[in-house]
Design an enzyme around this catalytic site. Structure first.
Site, mmCIF file in Angstrom:
data_model
loop_
_atom_site.group_PDB
_atom_site.id
_atom_site.type_symbol
_atom_site.label_atom_id
_atom_site.label_comp_id
_atom_site.label_asym_id
_atom_site.label_seq_id
_atom_site.Cartn_x
_atom_site.Cartn_y
_atom_site.Cartn_z
ATOM 1 N N ASP A 45 0.841 -1.198 0.000
ATOM 2 C CA ASP A 45 0.000 0.000 0.000
ATOM 3 C C ASP A 45 0.877 1.250 0.000
ATOM 4 O OD1 ASP A 45 -2.197 1.638 0.149
ATOM 5 O OD2 ASP A 45 -3.000 0.787 1.995
ATOM 6 N N CYS A 81 -5.534 4.780 -3.687
ATOM 7 C CA CYS A 81 -5.766 3.396 -3.264
ATOM 8 C C CYS A 81 -6.971 2.742 -3.915
ATOM 9 C CB CYS A 81 -5.921 3.340 -1.746
ATOM 10 S SG CYS A 81 -4.541 4.037 -0.816
ATOM 11 N N ASP A 318 -0.170 -0.464 -5.076
ATOM 12 C CA ASP A 318 -1.313 0.175 -5.726
ATOM 13 C C ASP A 318 -0.999 1.548 -6.289
ATOM 14 O OD1 ASP A 318 -1.048 1.308 -3.204
ATOM 15 O OD2 ASP A 318 -3.131 0.957 -2.584
ATOM 16 N N ASN A 319 -0.080 2.276 -5.668
ATOM 17 C CA ASN A 319 0.328 3.598 -6.157
ATOM 18 C C ASN A 319 1.615 3.999 -5.462
ATOM 19 O OD1 ASN A 319 -2.407 4.186 -4.250
ATOM 20 N ND2 ASN A 319 -0.522 5.176 -3.545
#
Length: 534
Positions: A45, A81, A318-319
């Site tokens: 995450d 997210c 995710d990023n």
């Protein structure tokens, strides 16, 4: 005697046919009996690449990257997210999942999501193809909340479900344990979320290898390295002398050549802000050490169980994230490299160890790759492209993408910020908790065309604000995106980018896989530039 000869002859023919079957693989049973490979996705995450986010992952880099393939150009198509996770699950851009931000009203785990895109994910596809599926960790920011159906909602496609209710935390949380609430408090030994995910994964693997013959799809989504950045106690003092990177756009003023939101932070940053950034930087790395331990245990178990060579392991995020870039203290949501670049390493059958790919790959490529590896073929309805050929070292033809879309809908509060004098009369901003420096706004809504060929590496963005503000960056010359060249970029080249952006914004499925511009067009642009210099 004649009967014995006939029996022997029959046995010889039968053995011959059996050998022929195995040698040319023409017998149906020999094909069907071949077990598809296992697949593991480890999804962290907010783990960046640009700020050195993979540096602490020593064991992971050795066990996955060195043993497989590392991608140097992996991007999130939405740097936030919930929209990004929706894209990972479905293989589709955010404009097709309809998840625009982390809020329930922004379609994050909403009823519309559950009744629509959630019905067709890589989990449903591989499960239909005979896989046992397992999920543990963060799912979506609104998952499990009352307005999103509560913990009893178990998305289709998952045989075992251990999803976090709400956003990433490390202690004091609730999991949906196959539809029933599992409450955790603040005891490290039983409640630290990354370790709980680790334990549940190992329990599944041990049980499955004893009892199951079906291939499995294991998805592990630890909270690291998301805020509140809480490390395990044994790692709380690691990296104590490190500082956040000071290079590039760190503590730089954006100036008026960037969109409104990035112009707002005070510059230079205050000393206490920089001190906080350094603390967050260290704690982010510390939280990742528990993920590194989990990767090591999983790989070692698979090796001991003699199924490591039959298992694909994907490691990604995710990023990305920023810490002080353009004086924005800490968050994501921006279209710049630090927020959209993410790690990707893959090991598995047919992947040569220690290889590197520079191809443009995206979060939307994960789902079609999983389905393709499972033997069902890459779904044509997905926006992404299967990476299977790249992983196996096959030559990728000229139709592989040269560009892609980055999109985001800015989130904002319906009420004003009375505690922030500069925003007392506006309801257009959000995420203003630290010193009233807002990390999001309604006009932080954009679509960008990220384009790369042999001579160009360009980012072109249009913001939905009163100015239709545009930003263009030449990343070959300006990797930190300091200088907006919208006023000087070749207009025909910009027109080509704009045309491709328009097509991307409206694309779905095969139409998202826009072929690169013709070589003839690019030669014309280059020749015209040469003539202009004469």
């Amino acid at each position: 005697m004649a009967l014995t000869r006939r029996c022997c002859s029959a046995m010889i023919i039968e053995v011959y046919l059996l050998c022929l079957c195995f040698s040319i693989r023409s017998c149906e049973n020999s094909i069907n009996d071949e077990k598809p490979p296992n697949i593991i996705l480890i999804l962290t995450d907010d783990q960046d690449i640009e700020l050195g986010g993979m540096t602490p992952m020593v064991k992971t880099k050795q066990l996955i990257g060195d043993a497989g393939m590392t991608f140097t150009n992996m991007f999130a198509t939405t740097p936030l997210c919930c929209p990004s996770r929706g894209s990972i699950l479905t293989g589709n851009y955010a404009h097709n999942t309809r998840i625009v931000n982390n809020s329930l009203s922004g379609n994050c785990s909403s009823e519309a999501w559950q009744q629509g895109p959630e019905q067709d994910t890589f989990a449903t596809r591989v499960k239909n193809h005979g896989y046992k599926t397992f999920y543990a960790g963060k799912y979506m920011n609104q998952y499990g909340k009352k307005g999103a159906g509560g913990v009893q909602h178990v998305p289709p496609g998952w045989d075992q479900w251990h999803a976090l209710v709400g956003n990433s935390v490390y202690y004091n949380y609730t999991l949906s344990n196959n539809g029933k609430a599992e409450i955790h408090k603040d005891d490290y030994k039983t409640d630290y979320l990354t370790d709980v995910i680790h334990t549940k994964a190992m329990e599944f693997l041990k049980t499955h290898t004893k009892l199951g013959s079906d291939p499995f799809m294991l998805t592990l989504a630890p909270p690291a390295c998301h805020q509140p950045f809480t490390p395990a106690p044994q790692y709380a003092s690691k990296f104590s002398s490190l500082q956040a990177p000071r290079n590039g756009s760190f503590n730089k003023a954006a100036g008026n050549a960037k969109h409104w939101l990035v112009q707002q932070p005070p510059n230079p940053m205050a000393n206490d802000t920089i001190k906080l950034i350094d603390q967050y930087f260290r704690n982010r790395w510390r939280t990742l050490l528990s993920v590194d331990d989990m990767v090591e245990d999983i790989v070692n178990f698979l090796d001991d169980a003699k199924i490591l060579n039959d298992t694909y392991i994907f490691y990604t995020s995710d990023n990305g994230y920023h810490l002080g870039q353009f004086s924005l203290p800490y968050d994501k949501r921006q279209p710049y490299e630090f927020d959209i670049r993410v790690p990707l390493m893959v090991r598995g059958p047919g992947i040569k160890g220690g290889t590197v790919s520079k191809q443009l790959v995206l979060t939307i490529d994960l789902a079609p790759t999983f389905v393709d590896i499972a033997g069902a073929g890459a779904p044509s309805s997905m926006d992404g492209i299967s990476m299977k050929n790249i992983l196996h070292g096959s030559k990728v033809d000229d139709s592989w993408r040269s560009d892609f879309l980055v999109e985001y809908d800015g989130e904002y509060q319906e009420k004003a910020y009375p505690s922030c004098p500069q925003y007392t009369n506006t309801s257009m901003v959000a995420e203003c908790d630290y010193k009233c420096i807002c990390e999001d706004a309604k006009n932080n809504t954009y679509t960008c065309e990220r384009y790369r060929d042999a001579t160009n590496d360009i980012m072109y963005c249009i913001f939905e604000d009163s100015q239709s503000f545009m930003e263009v960056y030449d990343l070959k010359k300006d990797p930190h995106q300091m200088t907006n060249i919208v006023a000087t970029v070749d207009k025909e080249f910009l027109s080509m980018l704009n045309d491709r952006l328009i097509r991307h914004v409206a694309c779905a499925g095969a139409s998202c896989r826009i072929v690169p511009p013709s070589a003839r067009y690019l030669v014309q642009v280059v020749n015209r530039k040469k003539l202009q210099k004469l």
